[in-house]
Scaffold this motif. Structure first.
Motif, PDB file in Angstrom:
ATOM      1  N   ALA A   1       3.262  13.982 -17.717  1.00 43.17           N
ATOM      2  CA  ALA A   1       3.929  13.656 -16.458  1.00 43.17           C
ATOM      3  C   ALA A   1       4.986  14.719 -16.166  1.00 43.17           C
ATOM      4  N   THR A   2       4.563  15.794 -15.546  1.00 45.15           N
ATOM      5  CA  THR A   2       5.453  16.870 -15.125  1.00 45.15           C
ATOM      6  C   THR A   2       5.320  17.037 -13.619  1.00 45.15           C
ATOM      7  N   PRO A   3       6.338  17.557 -12.944  1.00 49.63           N
ATOM      8  CA  PRO A   3       6.216  17.787 -11.503  1.00 49.63           C
ATOM      9  C   PRO A   3       5.031  18.675 -11.140  1.00 49.63           C
ATOM     10  N   LEU A   4       4.727  19.663 -11.971  1.00 53.02           N
ATOM     11  CA  LEU A   4       3.602  20.545 -11.673  1.00 53.02           C
ATOM     12  C   LEU A   4       2.279  19.790 -11.762  1.00 53.02           C
ATOM     13  N   ASN A   5       2.101  18.963 -12.794  1.00 57.67           N
ATOM     14  CA  ASN A   5       0.880  18.167 -12.893  1.00 57.67           C
ATOM     15  C   ASN A   5       0.774  17.167 -11.743  1.00 57.67           C
ATOM     16  N   LEU A   6       1.909  16.617 -11.331  1.00 57.92           N
ATOM     17  CA  LEU A   6       1.894  15.690 -10.200  1.00 57.92           C
ATOM     18  C   LEU A   6       1.464  16.412  -8.924  1.00 57.92           C
ATOM     19  N   ARG A   7       1.976  17.603  -8.731  1.00 57.12           N
ATOM     20  CA  ARG A   7       1.569  18.393  -7.561  1.00 57.12           C
ATOM     21  C   ARG A   7       0.058  18.639  -7.569  1.00 57.12           C
ATOM     22  N   ARG A   8      -0.475  18.975  -8.740  1.00 58.63           N
ATOM     23  CA  ARG A   8      -1.919  19.241  -8.844  1.00 58.63           C
ATOM     24  C   ARG A   8      -2.735  17.975  -8.594  1.00 58.63           C
ATOM     25  N   ALA A   9      -2.242  16.841  -9.078  1.00 60.00           N
ATOM     26  CA  ALA A   9      -2.951  15.582  -8.851  1.00 60.00           C
ATOM     27  C   ALA A   9      -2.950  15.222  -7.370  1.00 60.00           C
TER      28      ALA A   9
ATOM     29  N   LYS B   1      -7.857  16.696  -1.425  1.00 59.09           N
ATOM     30  CA  LYS B   1      -9.143  17.342  -1.179  1.00 59.09           C
ATOM     31  C   LYS B   1     -10.299  16.340  -1.166  1.00 59.09           C
ATOM     32  N   LEU B   2     -10.171  15.261  -1.924  1.00 61.70           N
ATOM     33  CA  LEU B   2     -11.252  14.292  -2.041  1.00 61.70           C
ATOM     34  C   LEU B   2     -11.210  13.209  -0.974  1.00 61.70           C
ATOM     35  N   MET B   3     -10.030  12.885  -0.483  1.00 64.35           N
ATOM     36  CA  MET B   3      -9.897  11.752   0.424  1.00 64.35           C
ATOM     37  C   MET B   3     -10.082  12.177   1.877  1.00 64.35           C
ATOM     38  N   ASP B   4     -10.389  11.213   2.721  1.00 66.05           N
ATOM     39  CA  ASP B   4     -10.381  11.404   4.165  1.00 66.05           C
ATOM     40  C   ASP B   4      -8.944  11.171   4.609  1.00 66.05           C
ATOM     41  N   ARG B   5      -8.232  12.236   4.915  1.00 68.05           N
ATOM     42  CA  ARG B   5      -6.801  12.121   5.167  1.00 68.05           C
ATOM     43  C   ARG B   5      -6.471  11.392   6.468  1.00 68.05           C
TER      44      ARG B   5
ATOM     45  N   GLU C   1      -8.069   8.591   7.160  1.00 66.69           N
ATOM     46  CA  GLU C   1      -8.499   7.216   6.921  1.00 66.69           C
ATOM     47  C   GLU C   1      -7.942   6.629   5.623  1.00 66.69           C
ATOM     48  N   ASP C   2      -7.909   7.415   4.555  1.00 70.68           N
ATOM     49  CA  ASP C   2      -7.571   6.897   3.227  1.00 70.68           C
ATOM     50  C   ASP C   2      -6.072   6.942   2.957  1.00 70.68           C
ATOM     51  N   ILE C   3      -5.662   6.210   1.925  1.00 73.49           N
ATOM     52  CA  ILE C   3      -4.253   6.035   1.575  1.00 73.49           C
ATOM     53  C   ILE C   3      -4.019   6.523   0.150  1.00 73.49           C
ATOM     54  N   LEU C   4      -2.894   7.189  -0.073  1.00 78.70           N
ATOM     55  CA  LEU C   4      -2.497   7.593  -1.426  1.00 78.70           C
ATOM     56  C   LEU C   4      -1.382   6.675  -1.905  1.00 78.70           C
ATOM     57  N   PHE C   5      -1.597   6.055  -3.067  1.00 83.66           N
ATOM     58  CA  PHE C   5      -0.600   5.194  -3.697  1.00 83.66           C
ATOM     59  C   PHE C   5       0.020   5.931  -4.877  1.00 83.66           C
ATOM     60  N   LEU C   6       1.358   5.947  -4.944  1.00 81.66           N
ATOM     61  CA  LEU C   6       2.091   6.587  -6.042  1.00 81.66           C
ATOM     62  C   LEU C   6       3.060   5.579  -6.642  1.00 81.66           C
TER      63      LEU C   6
ATOM     64  N   MET D   1       5.692  17.930  -1.785  1.00 83.36           N
ATOM     65  CA  MET D   1       4.327  17.923  -2.346  1.00 83.36           C
ATOM     66  C   MET D   1       3.353  17.242  -1.399  1.00 83.36           C
ATOM     67  N   LEU D   2       3.750  16.075  -0.908  1.00 81.63           N
ATOM     68  CA  LEU D   2       2.867  15.295  -0.051  1.00 81.63           C
ATOM     69  C   LEU D   2       2.642  15.988   1.286  1.00 81.63           C
ATOM     70  N   ASP D   3       3.705  16.588   1.826  1.00 83.08           N
ATOM     71  CA  ASP D   3       3.578  17.305   3.095  1.00 83.08           C
ATOM     72  C   ASP D   3       2.653  18.512   2.954  1.00 83.08           C
ATOM     73  N   GLU D   4       2.846  19.262   1.870  1.00 84.71           N
ATOM     74  CA  GLU D   4       2.029  20.462   1.653  1.00 84.71           C
ATOM     75  C   GLU D   4       0.547  20.109   1.483  1.00 84.71           C
ATOM     76  N   ALA D   5       0.286  18.961   0.856  1.00 83.86           N
ATOM     77  CA  ALA D   5      -1.099  18.545   0.634  1.00 83.86           C
ATOM     78  C   ALA D   5      -1.715  17.916   1.883  1.00 83.86           C
ATOM     79  N   GLY D   6      -0.901  17.615   2.870  1.00 83.50           N
ATOM     80  CA  GLY D   6      -1.411  17.016   4.095  1.00 83.50           C
ATOM     81  C   GLY D   6      -1.730  15.540   3.970  1.00 83.50           C
ATOM     82  N   ILE D   7      -1.058  14.843   3.038  1.00 80.62           N
ATOM     83  CA  ILE D   7      -1.277  13.411   2.874  1.00 80.62           C
ATOM     84  C   ILE D   7      -0.639  12.677   4.049  1.00 80.62           C
TER      85      ILE D   7
END
Length: 372
Positions: free
Chosen positions: A193-201, A207-211, A213-218, A250-256
């Motif tokens: 659990a590091t910030p870098l691993n979280l960014r990658r996750a 990349k996998l979700m329909d941004r 339509e789908d929801i990310l839970f953290l 992180m979330l903004d950059e990923a387009g979530i």
């Protein structure tokens, strides 16, 4: 006396130039750790010092008096002693491991930062991210990430596992869940659990979700500070502390677009304002001025994690909003019974106007019937 003043003034100028040059060299990374005998150290530090000593020795020795010659010899002898001291091998002091802490930890495994463990981490992260399933067209999918960065207490590891299980069983995230955990017992199972691993996750989920339509839970679980920093510990590995602004970036950059963020930590209300938005639901275990409860070494789960996820969302409702409201009352009662003396933790919630519709659609798909 006049020459002595001139020599002293010259030395002050040399020291000033040397200090500025040393500061610039450190900023640029010229000095390497423990490279105190390298050319860079000699150039920036030793040269001005030796120059000053030789100038004073020349000044005293050239005056012709016995006292002056003794002073010159003393300068040279002192310089020689200093140089010999600097030539000795460098050894840093480190505090020894406290046996009382080891006894308190009982049978908990200790994390050993070996080359094998370090090399296995990128492979483990890649494998876990590779296991995540892609989105399903026309289906409101929920992707789940749990983040437990504090290794010294197992309660956070247990809460991460419990929340991930509730998401899989009740919110259909099986195959779309990843845990990031700092704990010696999960080194071979879950990425760190590091910030870098979280960014990658987060990037992989995006990349996998329909941004649209789908929801990310953290779900983040750890100790918290008034400053908003989420405590991180996994000695001897150094782990940076996550902040709400870093998470938002992180979330903004990923387009979530659609986000449900849960923070189980003391003073976690400080995360509310930086993370809130039209497409975001933020839930915290406390307000910005109070501690949460149940994060001790002997706790199975935090009070927030137990009431919100293990009880409400597991068996009572599929609504995050309803679960949070019910959990507040339960937590207040349990804190009073436990004798919490710094006031009610006062869990907080912020529901964006647009995400409510997405969550209603998710709940409609999952159904309102409680599956036991």
């Amino acid at each position: 006396m006049h020459l002595f003043c001139l020599a002293s003034a010259q030395q002050l100028v040399l020291n000033l130039v040397s200090g500025l040059a040393t500061a610039l060299a450190v900023r640029l990374g010229v000095f390497e750790e423990q490279a105190h005998l390298g050319w860079n150290f000699v150039l920036f530090v030793w040269t001005p010092a030796i120059w000053g000593v030789l100038a004073l020795a020349r000044l005293f020795g050239g005056s012709g008096t016995l006292r002056a010659r003794v002073a010159a010899a003393a300068c040279l002898a002192g310089s020689a002693a200093l140089i010999l001291g600097l030539l000795q091998p460098y050894q840093a002091w480190y505090p020894r491991h406290d046996e009382d802490d080891e006894a308190e930890a009982g049978s908990r495994p200790r994390f050993e930062l070996t080359q094998e463990a370090t090399e296995a981490q990128p492979r483990l992260l890649a494998a876990r991210l590779g296991e995540l399933k892609p989105q399903r067209r026309g289906v409101v999918d929920l992707y789940a990430i749990t983040f437990a960065p504090y290794a010294d207490q197992d309660v956070f590891m247990r809460e991460s596992n419990m929340v991930a299980g509730v998401m899989a069983d009740r919110f259909d995230t099986r195959g779309r869940t990843i845990q990031l955990v700092n704990n010696a017992g999960t080194v071979g199972q879950w990425p760190w659990a590091t910030p870098l691993n979280l960014r990658r996750a987060v990037q992989r989920a995006a990349k996998l979700m329909d941004r649209d339509e789908d929801i990310l839970f953290l779900h983040l679980t750890s100790h918290g500070a008034r400053s908003g920093h989420l405590a991180a510990e996994f000695g001897p590995l150094s782990v940076e502390q996550l902040t709400p602004r870093e998470l938002k970036a992180m979330l903004d950059e990923a387009g979530i677009r659609w986000r449900v963020i849960s923070i189980s930590a003391c003073f976690s209300g400080s995360w509310l304002a930086p993370l809130s938005g039209d497409g975001t639901l933020v839930m915290t275990a406390a307000d910005a001025d109070h501690t949460s409860y149940g994060c001790g070494r002997l706790s199975d789960l935090t009070f927030f994690g137990r009431a919100m996820y293990d009880e409400q969302l597991r068996t009572q409702t599929l609504s995050f909003e309803q679960a949070h409201a019910a959990a507040r009352a339960v937590i207040k009662q349990r804190e009073e019974e436990a004798g919490k003396d710094d006031g009610y933790s006062n869990p907080q919630i912020s529901m964006g106007s647009s995400i409510r519709g997405r969550l209603d659609a998710l709940q409609a798909r999952l159904g309102t019937t409680v599956r036991r």
